[in-house]
Design a protein around this motif. Structure first.
Motif, PDB file in Angstrom:
ATOM      1  N   ARG A  38       0.892  -1.238   0.000  1.00 13.28           N
ATOM      2  CA  ARG A  38       0.099  -0.015  -0.156  1.00 13.28           C
ATOM      3  C   ARG A  38       0.970   1.227   0.016  1.00 13.28           C
ATOM      4  O   ARG A  38       1.779   1.289   0.337  1.00 13.28           O
ATOM      5  N   GLN A  39       0.367   2.458  -0.237  1.00 16.78           N
ATOM      6  CA  GLN A  39       0.915   3.564  -0.670  1.00 16.78           C
ATOM      7  C   GLN A  39       0.159   4.758  -0.327  1.00 16.78           C
ATOM      8  O   GLN A  39      -0.855   4.806  -0.822  1.00 16.78           O
ATOM      9  N   LEU A  40       0.704   5.533   0.450  1.00 14.20           N
ATOM     10  CA  LEU A  40       0.161   6.987   0.955  1.00 14.20           C
ATOM     11  C   LEU A  40       0.690   8.041  -0.073  1.00 14.20           C
ATOM     12  O   LEU A  40       1.768   7.734  -0.537  1.00 14.20           O
ATOM     13  N   PRO A  41      -0.229   9.077  -0.399  1.00 10.78           N
ATOM     14  CA  PRO A  41       0.452  10.209  -1.047  1.00 10.78           C
ATOM     15  C   PRO A  41       1.864  10.641  -0.694  1.00 10.78           C
ATOM     16  O   PRO A  41       1.845  11.113   0.529  1.00 10.78           O
ATOM     17  N   GLY A  42       2.802  10.723  -1.401  1.00  5.59           N
ATOM     18  CA  GLY A  42       4.200  11.173  -0.853  1.00  5.59           C
ATOM     19  C   GLY A  42       4.857  10.298   0.087  1.00  5.59           C
ATOM     20  O   GLY A  42       6.140  10.526   0.399  1.00  5.59           O
ATOM     21  N   LYS A  43       4.485   9.157  -0.001  1.00  6.50           N
ATOM     22  CA  LYS A  43       5.235   8.000   0.885  1.00  6.50           C
ATOM     23  C   LYS A  43       5.518   6.994  -0.070  1.00  6.50           C
ATOM     24  O   LYS A  43       4.973   6.632  -0.855  1.00  6.50           O
ATOM     25  N   GLN A  44       6.422   5.989   0.596  1.00  3.54           N
ATOM     26  CA  GLN A  44       6.958   4.917  -0.089  1.00  3.54           C
ATOM     27  C   GLN A  44       6.041   3.779   0.008  1.00  3.54           C
ATOM     28  O   GLN A  44       5.235   3.659   1.056  1.00  3.54           O
ATOM     29  N   VAL A  92      -3.794   3.425  -1.164  1.00  2.00           N
ATOM     30  CA  VAL A  92      -4.090   2.758  -2.493  1.00  2.00           C
ATOM     31  C   VAL A  92      -3.080   1.111  -2.324  1.00  2.00           C
ATOM     32  O   VAL A  92      -1.783   1.421  -1.907  1.00  2.00           O
ATOM     33  N   TYR A  93      -4.013   0.220  -2.539  1.00  2.00           N
ATOM     34  CA  TYR A  93      -3.308  -0.945  -2.544  1.00  2.00           C
ATOM     35  C   TYR A  93      -3.083  -1.484  -3.781  1.00  2.00           C
ATOM     36  O   TYR A  93      -3.945  -1.586  -4.765  1.00  2.00           O
ATOM     37  N   TYR A  94      -1.689  -2.019  -3.779  1.00  2.00           N
ATOM     38  CA  TYR A  94      -1.414  -2.787  -5.234  1.00  2.00           C
ATOM     39  C   TYR A  94      -0.922  -4.174  -4.669  1.00  2.00           C
ATOM     40  O   TYR A  94      -0.141  -4.458  -3.688  1.00  2.00           O
ATOM     41  N   CYS A  95      -1.475  -4.883  -5.796  1.00  2.00           N
ATOM     42  CA  CYS A  95      -0.913  -6.556  -5.583  1.00  2.00           C
ATOM     43  C   CYS A  95       0.233  -6.666  -6.385  1.00  2.00           C
ATOM     44  O   CYS A  95       0.919  -5.834  -7.407  1.00  2.00           O
ATOM     45  N   ASN A  96       1.250  -7.497  -6.072  1.00  2.00           N
ATOM     46  CA  ASN A  96       2.528  -7.769  -6.761  1.00  2.00           C
ATOM     47  C   ASN A  96       2.821  -9.355  -6.769  1.00  2.00           C
ATOM     48  O   ASN A  96       2.670 -10.052  -5.754  1.00  2.00           O
ATOM     49  N   GLY A 114      -3.747  -0.778  -8.958  1.00  2.05           N
ATOM     50  CA  GLY A 114      -3.944  -0.096  -7.777  1.00  2.05           C
ATOM     51  C   GLY A 114      -5.457   0.025  -7.576  1.00  2.05           C
ATOM     52  O   GLY A 114      -6.114   0.278  -8.349  1.00  2.05           O
ATOM     53  N   THR A 115      -5.905  -0.153  -6.000  1.00  3.50           N
ATOM     54  CA  THR A 115      -7.221   0.062  -5.805  1.00  3.50           C
ATOM     55  C   THR A 115      -7.223   0.788  -4.415  1.00  3.50           C
ATOM     56  O   THR A 115      -6.510   0.696  -3.698  1.00  3.50           O
ATOM     57  N   GLN A 116      -8.166   1.833  -4.443  1.00  2.10           N
ATOM     58  CA  GLN A 116      -8.145   2.778  -3.326  1.00  2.10           C
ATOM     59  C   GLN A 116      -9.190   2.248  -2.348  1.00  2.10           C
ATOM     60  O   GLN A 116     -10.131   1.857  -2.557  1.00  2.10           O
ATOM     61  N   VAL A 117      -8.481   2.322  -1.098  1.00  2.00           N
ATOM     62  CA  VAL A 117      -9.247   1.827   0.002  1.00  2.00           C
ATOM     63  C   VAL A 117      -9.168   3.053   0.847  1.00  2.00           C
ATOM     64  O   VAL A 117      -8.357   3.641   1.386  1.00  2.00           O
TER      65      VAL A 117
END
Length: 121
Positions: A38-44, A92-96, A114-117
């Motif tokens: 998962r990723q937040l805006p401006g974060k890794q 935003v959640y991403y599968c890998n 990516g899908t928003q939660v």
């Protein structure tokens, strides 16, 4: 060569549940690891959970006991069941997937779109 399609994100109140899915298609010989980030805006981007081909799992400390990762190898699909959601799970959640592509000896990394939660307080 390989496509990943995610589904299941959305808006939920704190304490609620969501289930994410990610299905792969294409030139797949074998899928080794499947994971969710998962990723937040401006974060890794950070690891949420991963499951290996033998079913071993690993979770971020922040989601242990609340999230469950599982896989259906026949469907080339990974799931993330998210319970007791908190506002800080908003991302935003991403599968890998780590995929061995047909006719190659190598593993390649593929990402979903990516899908928003969003978890409201």
């Amino acid at each position: 060569q390989v496509q990943l399609v995610e589904s299941g994100g959305g808006l939920v109140q704190a304490g609620g549940s969501l289930r994410l899915s990610c299905a792969a298609s294409g030139r797949i010989f074998r899928i080794n690891t499947m994971g969710w980030y998962r990723q937040l805006p401006g974060k890794q981007r950070e690891l949420v959970a991963v499951i290996t081909s033998d079913g071993s799992t690993n979770y971020a400390d922040s989601v242990k006991g609340r999230f469950t990762i599982s896989r259906d190898n026949a469907k080339n699909t990974v799931y993330l069941q998210m319970n007791s959601l908190k506002p800080e799970d908003t991302a935003v959640y991403y599968c890998n997937f780590g995929v061995v592509v047909t006719l190659t000896p190598r593993q390649y990394d593929y990402w979903g779109q990516g899908t928003q939660v969003t978890v409201s307080s």
